[in-house]
Design a protein around this motif. Sequence first.
Motif, PDB file in Angstrom:
ATOM      1  N   VAL A 151       0.837  -1.201   0.000  1.00  0.00           N
ATOM      2  CA  VAL A 151       0.000   0.000   0.000  1.00  0.00           C
ATOM      3  C   VAL A 151       0.872   1.252   0.000  1.00  0.00           C
ATOM      4  CG1 VAL A 151      -1.755   1.315   1.256  1.00  0.00           C
ATOM      5  CG2 VAL A 151      -1.905  -1.180   1.162  1.00  0.00           C
ATOM      6  N   ALA A 152       1.942   1.255   0.803  1.00  0.00           N
ATOM      7  CA  ALA A 152       2.814   2.426   0.905  1.00  0.00           C
ATOM      8  C   ALA A 152       3.488   2.762  -0.414  1.00  0.00           C
ATOM      9  CB  ALA A 152       3.863   2.194   1.991  1.00  0.00           C
ATOM     10  N   ILE A 153       3.885   1.740  -1.176  1.00  0.00           N
ATOM     11  CA  ILE A 153       4.626   1.972  -2.407  1.00  0.00           C
ATOM     12  C   ILE A 153       3.715   2.070  -3.629  1.00  0.00           C
ATOM     13  CG2 ILE A 153       6.336   0.946  -3.986  1.00  0.00           C
ATOM     14  CD1 ILE A 153       7.725  -0.211  -1.501  1.00  0.00           C
ATOM     15  N   CYS A 154       2.682   1.243  -3.675  1.00  0.00           N
ATOM     16  CA  CYS A 154       1.832   1.185  -4.871  1.00  0.00           C
ATOM     17  C   CYS A 154       0.612   2.100  -4.797  1.00  0.00           C
ATOM     18  CB  CYS A 154       1.379  -0.260  -5.120  1.00  0.00           C
ATOM     19  SG  CYS A 154       2.748  -1.419  -5.361  1.00  0.00           S
ATOM     20  N   PHE A 242       4.306 -12.952  -1.944  1.00  0.00           N
ATOM     21  CA  PHE A 242       5.035 -12.844  -3.203  1.00  0.00           C
ATOM     22  C   PHE A 242       4.268 -12.054  -4.257  1.00  0.00           C
ATOM     23  CE2 PHE A 242       7.307 -16.448  -1.238  1.00  0.00           C
ATOM     24  CZ  PHE A 242       8.591 -15.922  -1.320  1.00  0.00           C
ATOM     25  N   VAL A 243       2.934 -12.073  -4.197  1.00  0.00           N
ATOM     26  CA  VAL A 243       2.166 -11.203  -5.091  1.00  0.00           C
ATOM     27  C   VAL A 243       2.398  -9.740  -4.704  1.00  0.00           C
ATOM     28  CG1 VAL A 243      -0.173 -10.470  -5.714  1.00  0.00           C
ATOM     29  CG2 VAL A 243       0.394 -12.897  -5.698  1.00  0.00           C
ATOM     30  N   SER A 244       2.385  -9.457  -3.394  1.00  0.00           N
ATOM     31  CA  SER A 244       2.625  -8.089  -2.922  1.00  0.00           C
ATOM     32  C   SER A 244       4.005  -7.601  -3.343  1.00  0.00           C
ATOM     33  CB  SER A 244       2.493  -8.020  -1.392  1.00  0.00           C
ATOM     34  OG  SER A 244       1.198  -8.364  -0.967  1.00  0.00           O
ATOM     35  N   TYR A 245       5.032  -8.434  -3.119  1.00  0.00           N
ATOM     36  CA  TYR A 245       6.387  -8.032  -3.494  1.00  0.00           C
ATOM     37  C   TYR A 245       6.545  -7.962  -5.011  1.00  0.00           C
ATOM     38  CZ  TYR A 245       8.287  -8.049   1.228  1.00  0.00           C
ATOM     39  OH  TYR A 245       8.558  -7.742   2.539  1.00  0.00           O
ATOM     40  N   GLY A 246       5.757  -8.739  -5.747  1.00  0.00           N
ATOM     41  CA  GLY A 246       5.782  -8.638  -7.196  1.00  0.00           C
ATOM     42  C   GLY A 246       5.315  -7.269  -7.668  1.00  0.00           C
ATOM     43  N   PHE A 247       4.194  -6.792  -7.096  1.00  0.00           N
ATOM     44  CA  PHE A 247       3.701  -5.448  -7.426  1.00  0.00           C
ATOM     45  C   PHE A 247       4.701  -4.376  -6.981  1.00  0.00           C
ATOM     46  CE2 PHE A 247      -0.596  -7.467  -7.524  1.00  0.00           C
ATOM     47  CZ  PHE A 247      -0.932  -7.088  -8.821  1.00  0.00           C
ATOM     48  N   ILE A 248       5.318  -4.593  -5.817  1.00  0.00           N
ATOM     49  CA  ILE A 248       6.306  -3.624  -5.317  1.00  0.00           C
ATOM     50  C   ILE A 248       7.489  -3.529  -6.278  1.00  0.00           C
ATOM     51  CG2 ILE A 248       8.000  -3.215  -3.488  1.00  0.00           C
ATOM     52  CD1 ILE A 248       5.924  -4.420  -1.516  1.00  0.00           C
ATOM     53  N   LEU A 249       7.976  -4.680  -6.734  1.00  0.00           N
ATOM     54  CA  LEU A 249       9.105  -4.686  -7.669  1.00  0.00           C
ATOM     55  C   LEU A 249       8.750  -3.983  -8.981  1.00  0.00           C
ATOM     56  CD1 LEU A 249      10.546  -8.293  -7.177  1.00  0.00           C
ATOM     57  CD2 LEU A 249      11.669  -6.148  -6.602  1.00  0.00           C
ATOM     58  N   CYS A 250       7.516  -4.192  -9.470  1.00  0.00           N
ATOM     59  CA  CYS A 250       7.077  -3.519 -10.704  1.00  0.00           C
ATOM     60  C   CYS A 250       7.133  -2.001 -10.537  1.00  0.00           C
ATOM     61  CB  CYS A 250       5.665  -3.958 -11.071  1.00  0.00           C
ATOM     62  SG  CYS A 250       5.575  -5.652 -11.680  1.00  0.00           S
ATOM     63  N   ASN A 251       6.722  -1.520  -9.352  1.00  0.00           N
ATOM     64  CA  ASN A 251       6.763  -0.085  -9.093  1.00  0.00           C
ATOM     65  C   ASN A 251       8.196   0.415  -8.919  1.00  0.00           C
ATOM     66  OD1 ASN A 251       3.983   1.520  -8.392  1.00  0.00           O
ATOM     67  ND2 ASN A 251       3.738  -0.691  -8.191  1.00  0.00           N
ATOM     68  N   ILE A 252       9.054  -0.414  -8.342  1.00  0.00           N
ATOM     69  CA  ILE A 252      10.455  -0.018  -8.169  1.00  0.00           C
ATOM     70  C   ILE A 252      11.121   0.197  -9.526  1.00  0.00           C
ATOM     71  CG2 ILE A 252      12.724  -0.859  -7.436  1.00  0.00           C
ATOM     72  CD1 ILE A 252      11.366  -2.126  -5.016  1.00  0.00           C
ATOM     73  N   PHE A 253      10.820  -0.680 -10.479  1.00  0.00           N
ATOM     74  CA  PHE A 253      11.443  -0.566 -11.797  1.00  0.00           C
ATOM     75  C   PHE A 253      10.975   0.680 -12.557  1.00  0.00           C
ATOM     76  CE2 PHE A 253      11.901  -5.362 -11.515  1.00  0.00           C
ATOM     77  CZ  PHE A 253      13.257  -5.292 -11.233  1.00  0.00           C
ATOM     78  N   LYS A 254       9.884   1.293 -12.084  1.00  0.00           N
ATOM     79  CA  LYS A 254       9.391   2.511 -12.722  1.00  0.00           C
ATOM     80  C   LYS A 254      10.086   3.768 -12.198  1.00  0.00           C
ATOM     81  CE  LYS A 254       4.758   0.615 -13.537  1.00  0.00           C
ATOM     82  NZ  LYS A 254       3.314   0.733 -13.190  1.00  0.00           N
ATOM     83  N   THR A 267      16.613  -2.980  -0.583  1.00  0.00           N
ATOM     84  CA  THR A 267      15.772  -3.188   0.601  1.00  0.00           C
ATOM     85  C   THR A 267      14.751  -4.288   0.358  1.00  0.00           C
ATOM     86  OG1 THR A 267      16.017  -0.865   1.231  1.00  0.00           O
ATOM     87  CG2 THR A 267      14.176  -2.082   2.203  1.00  0.00           C
ATOM     88  N   CYS A 268      14.086  -4.232  -0.796  1.00  0.00           N
ATOM     89  CA  CYS A 268      13.048  -5.210  -1.121  1.00  0.00           C
ATOM     90  C   CYS A 268      13.634  -6.615  -1.242  1.00  0.00           C
ATOM     91  CB  CYS A 268      12.361  -4.810  -2.427  1.00  0.00           C
ATOM     92  SG  CYS A 268      10.952  -5.849  -2.870  1.00  0.00           S
ATOM     93  N   SER A 269      14.807  -6.733  -1.890  1.00  0.00           N
ATOM     94  CA  SER A 269      15.422  -8.050  -2.064  1.00  0.00           C
ATOM     95  C   SER A 269      15.841  -8.652  -0.728  1.00  0.00           C
ATOM     96  CB  SER A 269      16.633  -7.947  -3.004  1.00  0.00           C
ATOM     97  OG  SER A 269      17.616  -7.072  -2.467  1.00  0.00           O
ATOM     98  N   ALA A 270      16.302  -7.803   0.210  1.00  0.00           N
ATOM     99  CA  ALA A 270      16.665  -8.305   1.542  1.00  0.00           C
ATOM    100  C   ALA A 270      15.441  -8.857   2.257  1.00  0.00           C
ATOM    101  CB  ALA A 270      17.301  -7.180   2.363  1.00  0.00           C
ATOM    102  N   HIS A 271      14.316  -8.155   2.141  1.00  0.00           N
ATOM    103  CA  HIS A 271      13.073  -8.641   2.741  1.00  0.00           C
ATOM    104  C   HIS A 271      12.673  -9.979   2.129  1.00  0.00           C
ATOM    105  CE1 HIS A 271      11.677  -4.344   4.048  1.00  0.00           C
ATOM    106  NE2 HIS A 271      12.861  -4.670   4.520  1.00  0.00           N
TER     107      HIS A 271
END
Length: 337
Positions: A151-154, A242-254, A267-271
């Motif tokens: 929620v915080a990132i997306c 993993f669905v949540s982190y998938g959406f987070i990663l998509c936003n990170i790449f943007k 940070t995300c990969s460490a989590h």
Amino acid sequence: MDDYIVGDPGCPLSPRLSGVCRSAEGGVLPANGSLVTEFILMGLTDRTDLQMPLFFLFLGMYTVTALGNLGLIILVTLNPHLHTPMYFFLFNLAFVDICYSSVITPKMLMNFVLSRNVISYEGCMTQLYLFCFFVISECYVLTSMAYDRYVAICNPLRYSTAMSPKVCSSLMLASYLMAFCDATIHTGCVLRLTFCDANAIDHFFCDVIPLLQLSCTSTHVNEVEIFIVGGKDIILPSLILFVSYGFILCNIFKIRSTEGRSKAFSTCSAHMVAVSLFFGSCTFMYLKPSSAGTMDEGKIASVIYTIVVPMLNPLIYSLRNKDVKVALIKTISRRKF
């Protein structure tokens, strides 16, 4: 050496430990001096040359776990600027980690210094229940944390509404209620078993799988229960995570800034590494086919989710965080003056 005698037909060839045999209904059956009223924890290894090195290794890991998680709890409590949803969940994660690590590790350490590490039947069932409660709580606390980060990132504009204090409290209450119900089911199914032959648990704590191997009655119901209840507690949170982190990663790449993208990805990969270790080792221990793997491999998996992950969590989720470092410096400064 323990004497072995023949008791009642329902309690054959048991160590001479007491005068009764525990029934499947939780009562006792008379048995001419033969009963399992206590279990012997065999520990990680029987190699004498490894006992002291492993003792100090796991003592050090437990010390880091206790200090790291306790320190995080104190920091969140003392610093008002950490009273946010993210640190509310971190506070609960630290509490759960320190509790279930303390349920397992001290008794485990005794295996390295005692020739015979004994735990009573009642103590074993209590350890089993507390372990199940806290490890299942961890599954859902981690899931709540992943949802909070999603929620915080997306959806940052909806964050204050979506993660209000009421919502956060409800997520934690649901996590603990789920853990209470499922721990009661796991322990209740073990209590219905009869232990009337061997009493040596090939493990370093009272876990469900090693206890099933000691039962002299059918464990089919227990195996089905572990597959259904345990599967739900592992697979459902894993999918959400993993669905949540998938959406987070998509936003990170943007993110356009290379530095910002690199920092967020780190940070995300460490989590994700910590989450993967926890759920991966739990899956190997509880959801693998009974013919796959050995108990020694199961012990290694258990070490990961009971000792390694609780030690890593405060390092990954907090000490890498700038807000926590600032809070630590402020707290130390206040204590000096």
